[in-house]
Every structure is written in structure tokens, then in C-alpha cells.
Motif scaffolding. Structure first.
Motif, short mmCIF file in Angstrom:
data_model
loop_
_atom_site.label_atom_id
_atom_site.label_comp_id
_atom_site.label_asym_id
_atom_site.label_seq_id
_atom_site.Cartn_x
_atom_site.Cartn_y
_atom_site.Cartn_z
N ASP A 176 30.24 38.15 44.06
CA ASP A 176 31.69 37.98 43.95
C ASP A 176 32.41 39.31 44.04
N SER A 177 31.68 40.42 43.86
CA SER A 177 32.29 41.75 43.98
C SER A 177 32.22 42.28 45.40
N SER A 178 31.67 41.50 46.32
CA SER A 178 31.52 41.96 47.71
C SER A 178 32.84 41.87 48.46
N GLY A 179 32.90 42.61 49.56
CA GLY A 179 34.06 42.51 50.44
C GLY A 179 34.16 41.14 51.08
N TRP A 180 33.01 40.50 51.28
CA TRP A 180 33.02 39.14 51.85
C TRP A 180 33.81 38.19 50.96
N ALA A 181 33.63 38.31 49.63
CA ALA A 181 34.33 37.42 48.71
C ALA A 181 35.84 37.58 48.84
N SER A 182 36.30 38.82 48.91
CA SER A 182 37.74 39.08 49.07
C SER A 182 38.23 38.60 50.43
N LEU A 183 37.42 38.85 51.46
CA LEU A 183 37.81 38.42 52.81
C LEU A 183 37.96 36.91 52.86
N TRP A 184 37.02 36.20 52.28
CA TRP A 184 37.03 34.74 52.34
C TRP A 184 38.13 34.13 51.47
N LYS A 185 38.47 34.79 50.36
CA LYS A 185 39.47 34.23 49.45
C LYS A 185 40.89 34.63 49.84
N LYS A 186 41.11 35.90 50.14
CA LYS A 186 42.46 36.40 50.36
C LYS A 186 42.87 36.43 51.83
N TYR A 187 41.87 36.53 52.71
CA TYR A 187 42.20 36.74 54.12
C TYR A 187 41.52 35.71 55.03
N THR A 201 29.98 32.39 47.44
CA THR A 201 29.39 33.56 46.83
C THR A 201 28.71 33.15 45.52
N CYS A 202 28.29 34.13 44.74
CA CYS A 202 27.46 33.86 43.57
C CYS A 202 28.06 32.84 42.61
N SER A 203 29.34 32.97 42.30
CA SER A 203 29.95 32.07 41.32
C SER A 203 29.88 30.61 41.78
N GLY A 204 30.00 30.38 43.09
CA GLY A 204 29.90 29.02 43.59
C GLY A 204 28.51 28.44 43.36
N ILE A 205 27.47 29.28 43.48
CA ILE A 205 26.10 28.82 43.25
C ILE A 205 25.84 28.62 41.76
N PRO A 270 41.23 47.87 50.29
CA PRO A 270 40.32 48.48 49.30
C PRO A 270 39.40 47.49 48.60
N GLU A 271 39.80 46.22 48.51
CA GLU A 271 38.92 45.23 47.89
C GLU A 271 37.80 44.81 48.83
N CYS A 272 37.90 45.20 50.10
CA CYS A 272 36.85 44.88 51.07
C CYS A 272 35.99 46.09 51.42
N SER A 273 36.62 47.23 51.61
CA SER A 273 35.90 48.40 52.11
C SER A 273 36.35 49.68 51.41
N SER A 274 35.54 50.71 51.57
CA SER A 274 35.89 52.05 51.11
C SER A 274 35.61 53.02 52.26
#
Length: 293
Positions: A176-187, A201-205, A270-274
Motif C-alpha cells: 500500500d506504500s508503493s507508487g502503484w497504490a497511489s497511481l491506482w487510487k488517485k490517478y 494491493t496488500c490491504s485488499g488481500i 511524490p507519492e509515486c516516485s522520488s
């Protein structure tokens, strides 16, 4: 005329996935998990293995052959002399062939048998139920595979039912801390309809596991993916990365300009990449979920 957008074929996915692996620390992340946690996990199988006179069964539901073989070697180190029945469920013939080639190049794998099922997890489940041969396994893993499963709760329930007493089910999924999670939820609007996977992501499992009443533990490991080339116009590597990210063949050449622009902007958030030393590193953090039988 610009060709229409379409999903990746199985062969095209292999190529795009290789580009992802070449520029990410996905395997290094799994190596860290193997080093830090797998010895304790397979040590917990000892009562099950001892009960069966030093015999262990693995069911491996993905195509990460190198990771599989490392796990087998860890089991051999923790339980010297144990015989291992290793079964693999993988629908892609290219992945099956690559796995067999790795096995042929690994003479150190003593007392290990291999059975390949060129099937999807659903096809394997149907085959087991039709034949009435519900074999039990000491260890089952599902590494980065639940995104393409139609019915996640029932798939987990079925493979959990395949565990022997004291067996373990390992699920590796994006954190859930991955950029994928932010991408899928916010974008999510930045992703084309050709990306037909589950955005989970993890929380769904873990929510599914809680509903099913399955005891489990979660381990978090950091991982990164260098996506710098995604922002270089005409770069072939960047194109394959975007194909993997979107599940689309030639995304940069077929997607509308506005969609390409929005996705690139989202990837830079920033929630996806650095940014490190001028490189754009997408967060690919993983969650390792160990489920008890």
C-alpha cells in the motif's frame, strides 16, 4: 493513421516484463525476504515434513523460476536430505521453457522432482476438482499473480485448501506504500482501458484473508523501479516500460497525447516516485504475506 490501442499479448508481456525486471529491484527485494524470513518460514514446516518421513511438496503459482529455485535451496539448507516434489502452475509456454532451462543448468538440486502444469490457476483448480485428486502441499506461493485472477477470494480459498497440516501459503503483492497504490487510487483516470488487471494491493488481500478467517503475517520490503527512460521521447526502453505499466502495446505510439501527458505527470508525483541523482525512481515496495494452514 494512428493504430488503435490494444492489450499486450502474452509474448509482448514477457518482453515488457523483462524491461521492468532489468530496471527494478524487484528480485533483489525478494532476495532480501528470502535471506531474512524464508529460513524461519521453512523451519516452521518441520513438523509437517517429519510426519511424512522427510518429504516436502511445493506448489509454485508463477513464473519467477530464479526465485523458486532459491526458495528450494533454502528448504534444502534448513532440512538437509529432504526430498522435494515441486509443481509449477504457469500458463505461458515461454515462461515454462525458461524455467526448464534453469533447472537443466542447476545440477546442485538434489532430490528435487519437477512437474509443470501449463495452465492458469483457474484451469489448475478446475482440473484438480474434476479429477478429484486434491493433493496437499507443505508450501505454496503466489508471487505477483493475483492481479490477473478473476475471483481472488475463491482462488485464495482453493489454494489454502491445498495446504497440508502446518503448511504455509506465501502471497507477494504490491504494498500500500508503493507508487502503484497511489497511481491506482488517485490517478486511475490516467490508465487506459487496455489495462485489464485488478488494481489490488496488500490491504485488499489482507481484507480477504480476514473475511476468510485465515491467520497471516505481513512483511514489508522496499523496492524501486528506475523509470527515467519513460520521459525520453522515442526511447525504446522507456516505451517498453510504459507498455508494462499500462498493459498496452505501444502505449506511447497509440495513446492520445493528453492521456500520455497525464500519466507522465502522475508518475512524477511524490507519492509515486522520488528523484535520485537525476533519475526518477518509482516506488515498487512489496508486501510478503505468509498465511498459515
Amino acid at each position: 493513421m494512428i493504430p488503435p490501442m490494444r492489450s499486450l499479448t502474452a509474448e509482448e508481456y514477457v518482453e515488457a516484463f523483462k524491461s521492468f525486471l532489468d530496471h527494478s529491484t524487484e528480485h533483489q527485494c525478494m532476495d532480501e525476504f528470502n535471506k531474512e524470513q524464508m529460513p524461519n518460514i521453512v523451519a516452521g514446516l518441520c513438523r509437517c515434513i517429519s510426519h511424512k518421513a522427510e518429504h516436502a511438496s511445493f506448489l509454485l503459482g508463477d513464473f519467477l523460476a530464479g526465485v523458486d529455485l532459491k526458495m528450494i535451496r533454502i528448504l534444502q539448507a534448513v532440512h538437509p536430505g529432504v526430498s522435494i516434489d515441486n509443481e509449477i502452475v504457469e500458463p505461458n509456454p515461454q515462461h515454462v521453457a525458461a524455467y526448464k532451462e534453469l533447472v537443466n543448468q542447476a545440477p546442485d538440486l538434489q532430490n528435487v522432482s519437477f512437474v509443470w502444469h501449463q495452465l492458469t490457476s483457474f484451469e489448475y483448480e478446475q482440473q484438480v476438482k474434476e479429477k478429484g485428486t486434491h493433493k496437499k502441499f507443505d508450501f505454496i506461493h503466489m508471487i505477483q499473480m493475483l492481479y490477473r485472477v478473476e475471483d481472488i477470494p475463491n482462488t485464495i480459498k482453493f489454494f489454502h485448501s491445498c495446504l497440508d497440516h502446518h503448511g504455509k501459503l506465501l502471497i507477494i503483492i504490491l504494498s500500500d506504500s508503493s507508487g502503484w497504490a497511489s497511481l491506482w487510487k488517485k490517478y486511475r483516470d490516467c490508465l487506459p482501458a487496455t489495462d485489464s488487471g485488478h488494481y489490488i494491493t496488500c490491504s485488499g488481500i489482507t481484507e480477504v484473508l480476514q473475511r476468510l478467517g485465515m491467520e497471516h503475517r505481513v512483511y514489508e520490503f522496499p523496492s524501486g523501479w528506475d523509470i527515467t527512460e519513460c520521459f525520453i521521447e522515442g526511447d525504446a526502453v522507456g516505451g517498453r516500460m510504459m507498455d508494462f505499466l499500462t498493459g498496452t502495446k505501444n502505449f506511447l505510439g497509440t495513446a492520445p497525447p493528453a492521456l500520455r501527458r497525464r500519466l507522465r505527470e502522475a508518475l512524477c508525483q511524490p507519492e509515486c516516485s522520488s528523484t535520485r541523482d537525476g533519475r526518477v525512481i518509482f516506488s515498487n515496495n512489496l508486501s510478503m504475506i505468509v498465511v498459515e494452514s
